[in-house]
Design an enzyme around this catalytic site. Structure first.
Site, PDB file in Angstrom:
ATOM      1  N   ILE A   2       0.472  -1.078  -0.589  1.00 18.37           N
ATOM      2  CA  ILE A   2       0.491  -0.129  -0.212  1.00 18.37           C
ATOM      3  C   ILE A   2       0.698   1.329  -0.149  1.00 18.37           C
ATOM      4  O   ILE A   2       1.431   1.437   0.820  1.00 18.37           O
ATOM      5  CB  ILE A   2      -0.962   0.315   1.288  1.00 18.37           C
ATOM      6  CG1 ILE A   2      -1.978  -0.768   1.251  1.00 18.37           C
ATOM      7  CG2 ILE A   2      -1.467   1.603   1.255  1.00 18.37           C
ATOM      8  CD1 ILE A   2      -2.425  -1.406   2.823  1.00 18.37           C
ATOM      9  N   CYS A   3       0.706   2.050  -1.050  1.00 16.77           N
ATOM     10  CA  CYS A   3       0.598   3.371  -0.492  1.00 16.77           C
ATOM     11  C   CYS A   3       0.056   4.289  -1.232  1.00 16.77           C
ATOM     12  O   CYS A   3      -1.249   3.921  -1.350  1.00 16.77           O
ATOM     13  CB  CYS A   3       1.828   3.327  -2.040  1.00 16.77           C
ATOM     14  SG  CYS A   3       1.660   3.638  -3.599  1.00 16.77           S
ATOM     15  N   PRO A   4       0.055   5.780  -1.340  1.00 18.14           N
ATOM     16  CA  PRO A   4      -1.066   6.227  -1.684  1.00 18.14           C
ATOM     17  C   PRO A   4      -1.505   6.448  -2.688  1.00 18.14           C
ATOM     18  O   PRO A   4      -2.879   7.108  -3.403  1.00 18.14           O
ATOM     19  CB  PRO A   4       0.453   8.049  -1.913  1.00 18.14           C
ATOM     20  CG  PRO A   4       1.364   7.690  -0.579  1.00 18.14           C
ATOM     21  CD  PRO A   4       1.407   6.570  -0.492  1.00 18.14           C
ATOM     22  N   LEU A  34      -3.952   4.563  -1.815  1.00 17.91           N
ATOM     23  CA  LEU A  34      -4.620   4.795  -0.512  1.00 17.91           C
ATOM     24  C   LEU A  34      -5.864   5.678  -0.994  1.00 17.91           C
ATOM     25  O   LEU A  34      -7.209   5.860  -0.472  1.00 17.91           O
ATOM     26  CB  LEU A  34      -4.015   5.196   0.939  1.00 17.91           C
ATOM     27  CG  LEU A  34      -3.224   4.778   1.619  1.00 17.91           C
ATOM     28  CD1 LEU A  34      -2.553   5.345   2.118  1.00 17.91           C
ATOM     29  CD2 LEU A  34      -4.277   4.167   2.906  1.00 17.91           C
TER      30      LEU A  34
END
Ligand SMILES: [Fe+2]
Length: 468
Positions: free
Chosen positions: A171-173, A199
């Site tokens: 997960i990352c932005p 995200l």
């Protein structure tokens, strides 16, 4: 040859040899995404070379990791490799660009991705690996996720601590760093999936849960990543939507699937944590838009006030002015059995009054709203708020009753003590709240594509009575 690009070129044959020998290379395709999806070198990942990548991704790649960039023609990759080299990275480019490649080709996205709706179904059983920096993770995160910043994933010691018995989701932005993280994990023999859209995508996912079926139907629409709730209330083929969220197409899809018509759209108050979709939804489907007469909006709508009633289907919605979270907050009572409380009364808590200034005055209003208005509704009235905090859902939905609300903390203490406690709260405000308010007021127009980034972050609307 220009000195800066000297020895940075890799021939297709050399690259093919490296791939056949499974050498640890990061193979970044920097062409446009839609072109990449149609055809790319097997084992390559799509990468965006923008300012964010320079700041957030490049510094995290170990200096001794060989990187090969692919573009078409080769010029952009050559320039980028030269720039990365100047940062101390072992960067190269494919000579002749993508069209010179004659080896194995793949189609579609790189690696495995998991969409937000699929993740929502198995959230409790996967290992959520958030690869952002520590400070980004501290600001907000998907509950239950573990933070290992991207650069640490190139360290075999760190990787050995990742559990092997669970599916890993990176997960990352936006999904870019996470894609590289999955790439780093695969080099270490670990299979993982990247959360599609990161995200930001997660924050836009809407889930629908039907809560009441007879005699009226209430469907709760949840923005899972943010904890926002909205509701469709249908009676005899005629429906109203309360506090709609983006992407608002969800409401239209549900109305078509179930064969009812949305004739009215309401907001309970001027939201500060998310962009209201009320105006867009109403306009798109030709429904009437109802807003609080006590808030300051910069556009036309049907402004409603205390005691107003709006009929729909075989029932009606009654307006109660319930200030305290914002001065113009409204609650809507439907069928005299259900109350939609906005951000005044939640399942687990009460609303925070300090989104703007004058906290003390707002707190007096909040006390009055709770004790003299909402808690005077009949005990069996079902309560549907616009957000939820850390509370267990009932059959996937978030709601309570007036009877349960009466047992919430701080509702049994003297008014002056209540005011003192509430005013003392200094919880952080929602991220980007000033800009969101400006958009919701109608003072600033946004492109729809700008909304997801603006909405990132938690809702922070409720009082956390447990931490005071
Ligand atoms: Fe709010």
């Amino acid at each position: 040859m220009d000195k800066t690009t000297e020895n940075l070129g890799v021939t297709p044959e050399e690259l093919n040899d490296d791939l056949v020998q499974q050498k640890p290379i990061l193979l970044f395709d920097i062409r446009e995404k839609d072109i990449f999806v149609k055809s790319h070198i097997e084992g390559s990942v799509h990468a965006v070379c923008d300012a964010q990548a320079k700041e957030k991704i490049m510094p995290k790649i170990p200096k001794n990791t060989k990187i090969v960039l692919i573009s078409e023609p080769e010029d952009f990759a050559k320039e980028t490799a030269s720039m990365m080299k100047s940062f101390g990275l072992d960067a190269h480019y494919l000579e002749g660009g993508f069209s010179a490649w004659t080896g194995k080709i793949s189609l579609g996205q790189t690696g495995k991705i998991i969409t937000p709706d699929k993740l929502a179904q198995k959230l409790d059983s996967v290992f959520l690996l958030d690869v952002r920096d520590n400070d980004e993770f501290t600001e907000f995160q998907i509950p239950g996720s573990v933070n290992i910043p991207l650069e640490k994933l190139f360290d075999t010691k760190t990787i050995s601590n990742i559990p092997k018995d669970k599916e890993i989701v990176t997960i990352c932005p936006h999904g870019n760093r996470a894609m590289i993280a999955s790439f780093a994990l695969s080099r270490a023999g670990l299979d993982s999936q990247t959360l599609a859209g990161g995200l930001v995508g997660w924050n836009q996912f809407l889930k629908d849960v039907t809560v009441v079926t007879e005699p009226i139907k209430i469907t709760q629409i949840q923005k899972v990543g943010k904890g926002c709730l909205s509701h469709i209330v249908e009676s005899n083929g005629d429906a109203v939507v309360i506090d709609p969220l983006y992407p608002f197409e969800k409401y239209i899809d549900i109305s078509k699937q179930e064969g009812f018509q949305i004739t009215a759209v309401f907001d309970t108050h001027l939201h500060a944590d998310h962009v209201s979709a009320a105006r867009d939804l109403a306009k798109t489907i030709g429904a009437k838009l109802y807003l609080s007469k006590y808030e300051e909006y910069d556009y036309d709508a049907n402004f409603v006030e205390d005691s107003d009633e709006v009929a729909f289907g075989k029932t009606k919605l009654r307006v109660i002015h319930t200030p305290g979270h914002t001065p113009g907050s409204l609650s809507y009572v439907v069928d005299e059995k259900y109350v939609f409380t906005g951000d005044i009364l939640f399942v687990e808590s009460i609303g925070r009054p300090d989104l703007r200034d004058n906290a003390e005055e707002f707190t007096e209003d909040l006390h009055n709203t709770l004790h003299n208005k909402l808690l005077r509704l009949s005990d069996d009235t079902m309560v549907f708020p616009t957000h939820h905090g850390d509370v267990e859902p009932i059959d996937d939905a978030f709601y309570s009753t007036i009877q349960q609300a009466k047992k919430l903390p701080w509702l049994d203490i003297p008014k002056q003590v209540f005011i003192k406690k509430v005013v003392a709260i200094t919880r952080p405000r929602p991220m980007n709240y000033r800009k969101i308010i400006t958009v919701n007021k109608g003072e600033l127009e946004l492109m729809h594509s700008q909304i997801p980034d603006l909405e990132i972050g938690p809702n922070r609307c409720a009082i956390d009575t447990g931490n005071i």
